[in-house]
Scaffold this active site. Sequence first.
Site, short mmCIF file in Angstrom:
data_model
loop_
_atom_site.label_atom_id
_atom_site.label_comp_id
_atom_site.label_asym_id
_atom_site.label_seq_id
_atom_site.Cartn_x
_atom_site.Cartn_y
_atom_site.Cartn_z
N SER A 171 -78.84 79.21 -25.68
CA SER A 171 -78.75 80.66 -25.53
C SER A 171 -79.93 81.16 -24.72
O SER A 171 -81.01 80.54 -24.73
CB SER A 171 -78.74 81.32 -26.91
N TYR B 194 -81.92 81.44 -35.35
CA TYR B 194 -81.05 81.07 -34.24
C TYR B 194 -81.87 80.73 -33.00
O TYR B 194 -81.63 79.71 -32.34
CB TYR B 194 -80.08 82.21 -33.95
N ALA C 28 -84.98 79.77 -32.89
CA ALA C 28 -85.73 78.55 -33.14
C ALA C 28 -84.85 77.32 -32.95
O ALA C 28 -85.25 76.33 -32.33
CB ALA C 28 -86.32 78.57 -34.56
N LYS D 142 -82.02 77.05 -31.15
CA LYS D 142 -81.62 76.88 -29.76
C LYS D 142 -82.80 76.42 -28.89
O LYS D 142 -82.61 75.64 -27.95
CB LYS D 142 -81.05 78.19 -29.21
#
Length: 294
Positions: free
Chosen positions: A165, A178, A180, A182
């Site tokens: 992302s 999230y 962390a 990705k």
Amino acid sequence: MDTYVNKINTPSTHQPTQISESTSTQPFTGKVFLVTGSESGIGRETARELARQGAAVMLNGLRPDRLLETHRLFAEEGLLVDTCVADVTNWDDCQRLVDTTMLAFGRLDGLITNASVSMRAYFNDLDIDVFRTVCDSNIYGTVYPLKAALPYLKASRGSVTFISSVSALNGLPSGSAYCAGKAAVSNLAHTLRLEWHDTGMHIGVVHIGFTRNDPDKRVFDAGGQPVPIAHRPPNLQMTQPQVAQRIARHIRQRRQITVLTGTGRLNAFMSRYFPHLADRILLWSMRRWPRMYE
């Protein structure tokens, strides 16, 4: 439904489907891909795009009814797919998922690790078990399928694409776990690219930006309850088919990194060259559009 669940969870004993390598000029003719989290959303459209370009695709998800419906729609389009229910955060499930792919198609040329869960909550309020669940889905949901598939991908000098992302590039308020997870996936790809530089394998990362998700898509709140995703300006969003086409192009060109959307590319540029200014802009946007972060 019980019969179907057993069918798609148990590797079949039939002979692998013969994959043609010369009857079409499609870019992925003769190739086999496994796309995790492909029962819906971006994963579903990525699987569809790869199959339309000639690939055989193993579909994966956790919801048998949704997986069955996706398989039915693809079959109506004449696409070559098979299905397997598997939890990508479970090592045994991932081994079974890869075994099922090999039994169905006899080879594996590409892995797209798309399955993951997200969240929307500020860190102060976030339950620690929710943080761990989100990180597990993004990190182990990438590591386990890759580790299980690695012998076959090495044999085919295949392609691995991690779906990350733009929020992994500099973090995003209310998305700590999230972001962390990705970011970890992105750095894993860099490490593996160095370790496997002489294998002929392709290791890439696609940083997804704002995307028009399925209406029923949910993320975790601070306590782990499913809630709708945060508001995103419609004019800044890509459609799922557009994202899928870019992922397919990324694989065809064996690119290392692809960043999607103009906003995403601007974010990547600003975060790298003007990090303090990027933070100031982000803090301003939190005040200007709080619905995007709450």
